[in-house]
Motif scaffolding. Sequence first.
Motif, PDB file in Angstrom:
ATOM      1  N   HIS A  14       0.838  -1.186   0.000  1.00 26.95           N
ATOM      2  CA  HIS A  14       0.000   0.000   0.000  1.00 26.95           C
ATOM      3  C   HIS A  14       0.877   1.242   0.000  1.00 26.95           C
ATOM      4  N   VAL A  15       0.266   2.373  -0.290  1.00 29.23           N
ATOM      5  CA  VAL A  15       1.027   3.616  -0.352  1.00 29.23           C
ATOM      6  C   VAL A  15       1.183   4.183   1.052  1.00 29.23           C
ATOM      7  N   PRO A  16       2.405   4.418   1.504  1.00 25.40           N
ATOM      8  CA  PRO A  16       2.587   5.012   2.837  1.00 25.40           C
ATOM      9  C   PRO A  16       2.158   6.469   2.835  1.00 25.40           C
ATOM     10  N   ALA A  17       1.762   6.966   3.984  1.00 25.20           N
ATOM     11  CA  ALA A  17       1.371   8.362   4.105  1.00 25.20           C
ATOM     12  C   ALA A  17       2.600   9.255   3.961  1.00 25.20           C
ATOM     13  N   TRP A  18       2.393  10.438   3.397  1.00 24.59           N
ATOM     14  CA  TRP A  18       3.515  11.332   3.117  1.00 24.59           C
ATOM     15  C   TRP A  18       4.218  11.781   4.390  1.00 24.59           C
ATOM     16  N   ASN A  43      -1.755   8.355  -3.617  1.00 26.83           N
ATOM     17  CA  ASN A  43      -2.718   7.272  -3.795  1.00 26.83           C
ATOM     18  C   ASN A  43      -3.287   7.257  -5.211  1.00 26.83           C
ATOM     19  N   LEU A  44      -3.377   8.434  -5.833  1.00 30.16           N
ATOM     20  CA  LEU A  44      -3.784   8.461  -7.237  1.00 30.16           C
ATOM     21  C   LEU A  44      -2.726   7.793  -8.107  1.00 30.16           C
ATOM     22  N   THR A  45      -1.454   8.005  -7.787  1.00 25.58           N
ATOM     23  CA  THR A  45      -0.371   7.317  -8.491  1.00 25.58           C
ATOM     24  C   THR A  45      -0.560   5.800  -8.412  1.00 25.58           C
ATOM     25  N   GLN A  92      -6.267   6.473 -23.944  1.00 28.53           N
ATOM     26  CA  GLN A  92      -6.406   7.924 -23.907  1.00 28.53           C
ATOM     27  C   GLN A  92      -6.774   8.399 -22.506  1.00 28.53           C
ATOM     28  N   ALA A  93      -7.736   7.733 -21.891  1.00 24.18           N
ATOM     29  CA  ALA A  93      -8.182   8.139 -20.558  1.00 24.18           C
ATOM     30  C   ALA A  93      -7.094   7.899 -19.521  1.00 24.18           C
ATOM     31  N   TRP A  94      -6.497   6.712 -19.558  1.00 23.02           N
ATOM     32  CA  TRP A  94      -5.442   6.368 -18.596  1.00 23.02           C
ATOM     33  C   TRP A  94      -4.257   7.321 -18.720  1.00 23.02           C
ATOM     34  N   SER A  95      -3.822   7.577 -19.943  1.00 24.00           N
ATOM     35  CA  SER A  95      -2.669   8.435 -20.172  1.00 24.00           C
ATOM     36  C   SER A  95      -2.949   9.870 -19.734  1.00 24.00           C
ATOM     37  N   SER A  96      -4.158  10.353 -20.001  1.00 26.03           N
ATOM     38  CA  SER A  96      -4.523  11.712 -19.606  1.00 26.03           C
ATOM     39  C   SER A  96      -4.505  11.877 -18.095  1.00 26.03           C
ATOM     40  N   ILE A  97      -5.033  10.891 -17.382  1.00 23.95           N
ATOM     41  CA  ILE A  97      -5.040  10.945 -15.918  1.00 23.95           C
ATOM     42  C   ILE A  97      -3.612  10.901 -15.378  1.00 23.95           C
ATOM     43  N   ARG A  98      -2.794  10.061 -15.975  1.00 32.02           N
ATOM     44  CA  ARG A  98      -1.410   9.938 -15.515  1.00 32.02           C
ATOM     45  C   ARG A  98      -0.633  11.234 -15.722  1.00 32.02           C
ATOM     46  N   ARG A  99      -0.810  11.864 -16.887  1.00 31.22           N
ATOM     47  CA  ARG A  99      -0.150  13.143 -17.143  1.00 31.22           C
ATOM     48  C   ARG A  99      -0.668  14.223 -16.184  1.00 31.22           C
ATOM     49  N   ALA A 100      -1.970  14.260 -15.973  1.00 32.81           N
ATOM     50  CA  ALA A 100      -2.540  15.254 -15.065  1.00 32.81           C
ATOM     51  C   ALA A 100      -2.022  15.061 -13.650  1.00 32.81           C
ATOM     52  N   ASN A 101      -1.839  13.807 -13.245  1.00 27.80           N
ATOM     53  CA  ASN A 101      -1.299  13.521 -11.920  1.00 27.80           C
ATOM     54  C   ASN A 101       0.103  14.091 -11.774  1.00 27.80           C
ATOM     55  N   MET A 102       0.932  13.945 -12.792  1.00 32.57           N
ATOM     56  CA  MET A 102       2.283  14.489 -12.735  1.00 32.57           C
ATOM     57  C   MET A 102       2.250  16.018 -12.666  1.00 32.57           C
ATOM     58  N   GLU A 103       1.390  16.630 -13.456  1.00 30.41           N
ATOM     59  CA  GLU A 103       1.307  18.088 -13.433  1.00 30.41           C
ATOM     60  C   GLU A 103       0.804  18.586 -12.072  1.00 30.41           C
ATOM     61  N   ALA A 171      14.238  21.489  -3.739  1.00 28.06           N
ATOM     62  CA  ALA A 171      13.261  21.313  -2.661  1.00 28.06           C
ATOM     63  C   ALA A 171      11.960  20.730  -3.204  1.00 28.06           C
ATOM     64  N   ASN A 172      11.546  21.185  -4.385  1.00 22.11           N
ATOM     65  CA  ASN A 172      10.358  20.642  -5.030  1.00 22.11           C
ATOM     66  C   ASN A 172      10.554  19.162  -5.347  1.00 22.11           C
ATOM     67  N   TYR A 173      11.700  18.834  -5.914  1.00 22.77           N
ATOM     68  CA  TYR A 173      11.996  17.441  -6.242  1.00 22.77           C
ATOM     69  C   TYR A 173      11.984  16.579  -4.981  1.00 22.77           C
ATOM     70  N   ASP A 174      12.625  17.082  -3.926  1.00 24.57           N
ATOM     71  CA  ASP A 174      12.784  16.318  -2.695  1.00 24.57           C
ATOM     72  C   ASP A 174      11.442  16.026  -2.036  1.00 24.57           C
ATOM     73  N   CYS A 175      10.576  17.015  -1.981  1.00 27.40           N
ATOM     74  CA  CYS A 175       9.314  16.804  -1.268  1.00 27.40           C
ATOM     75  C   CYS A 175       8.281  16.068  -2.107  1.00 27.40           C
ATOM     76  N   GLY A 176       8.427  16.101  -3.449  1.00 27.24           N
ATOM     77  CA  GLY A 176       7.378  15.563  -4.283  1.00 27.24           C
ATOM     78  C   GLY A 176       7.622  14.233  -4.947  1.00 27.24           C
ATOM     79  N   ILE A 177       8.883  13.795  -5.055  1.00 25.21           N
ATOM     80  CA  ILE A 177       9.128  12.536  -5.756  1.00 25.21           C
ATOM     81  C   ILE A 177       8.552  11.351  -4.983  1.00 25.21           C
ATOM     82  N   PHE A 178       8.393  11.504  -3.670  1.00 25.13           N
ATOM     83  CA  PHE A 178       7.716  10.493  -2.869  1.00 25.13           C
ATOM     84  C   PHE A 178       6.310  10.249  -3.410  1.00 25.13           C
ATOM     85  N   VAL A 179       5.668  11.328  -3.847  1.00 27.29           N
ATOM     86  CA  VAL A 179       4.316  11.234  -4.401  1.00 27.29           C
ATOM     87  C   VAL A 179       4.347  10.540  -5.753  1.00 27.29           C
ATOM     88  N   THR A 180       5.254  11.010  -6.625  1.00 27.62           N
ATOM     89  CA  THR A 180       5.340  10.480  -7.986  1.00 27.62           C
ATOM     90  C   THR A 180       5.570   8.982  -8.001  1.00 27.62           C
TER      91      THR A 180
END
Length: 415
Positions: A14-18, A43-45, A92-103, A171-180
Amino acid sequence: MEAAVAPSTPSATHVPAWHHVARHAVMPEPTHDEMARFNFLANLTKRISMLSPGNRIAWDRRVQPSFTREHGHPIEDRADARTAMLADPYFQAWSSIRRANMEMRQQAGRSMVLRQINELNDKAKVLNEGASTLRLDPTSKVPYYLEVTDNHCMPGSYHTELGPDDVSAAANYDCGIFVTTGGSLGRLLDGGGKAVAIHLRETWPTFSPKRILDLGCGLGHNTLPLAQAYPDAEVIAVDTGAPMLRYGHARAKSLGIDNVTFVQADAQFLDTWDEGRWARELGIGPGSFDYIQTVMFWHETRRSTFFDLFAKVHTWLAPGGLTLHVEQPQYTDDMDLFEQFIRDWDSWFNNEPFWSQMHDIDVFDAMEQIGFPRTDQVVFRAAAPAELTSDQTGQPEDHGRAAIWNVFGAWKPAG
């Protein structure tokens, strides 16, 4: 570097909490809402990864049969695979959601960082003040192909500076790659480096490098486990991005690691830039390192640079030395065509333009041509042990330490 979790191999955990991300002195401090947003995106990832098998179903049941009927033969290469799959509504749907998640992940990370950027810059500046182990060079040039690419949708990529003493990109990379990555890199985000360091100590226990070079180190996530594994070694970590190096150096200091020198340079010209300045000051030349590594570096490097820089790796490596490189698996004739296509998602939709080129290279043939005999080449899959902590329910979480890392490299003949 910040490639999304491979969709073909969703995590079984499971996905650990941030809030389990390890804190250090320059880590951005989240508000309640910022933490909640990161937990949602992580969790969306995971959910996107769980939905990925639907692409295989679309391939088998709709896309491949339709292509075969129209062309008289099945899909035979990735170009046709991409053309055919782009028309499928599920992809198309899966790829769009995945790209939106990254953005959304980038937006969430940047908003957290920019809210407190002055404080973060000041914290890093205090830790870096007067240190000889941070060697910045404002005249160093970022390769043009990195200047024009917002890698993995990160505005300004690794190198853009928003002001003096800026650390915002790191700092952005450090705090967010856990999410990605859905928490798959570990609490200190050093899963790749930790896996390699453990493999080195267990597989070659008598190997004890005195000088180590890490190319494309970013903010040093995967450099520090190596520095800890070999505390008597001199470690030189190279990157083009000043924000990454400022933050990475301060991060290392706050974690009590002081045997790493962070250097700003284009790795390809490390020994020749500014009339060989770094070569003179850092002792870089033929046979000057016992161990050289990269971690998720080559897929962000153009094809010609791969061959030129790998030749320098051979030159800089001492006889009897070892070079290892952590990457996603290379594409081979044995790899399923759909698997190749779906892995190519990062190249087409995650601002990783060299991803496909790199994974098409026969790295073993390339190493042999450069001077590493086949008999001295190595390839393995490494895993760092689970890092067990308890969440608020008392249940253990491994934070992805069991993730598998693909590694290739070679020993340089001693004679």
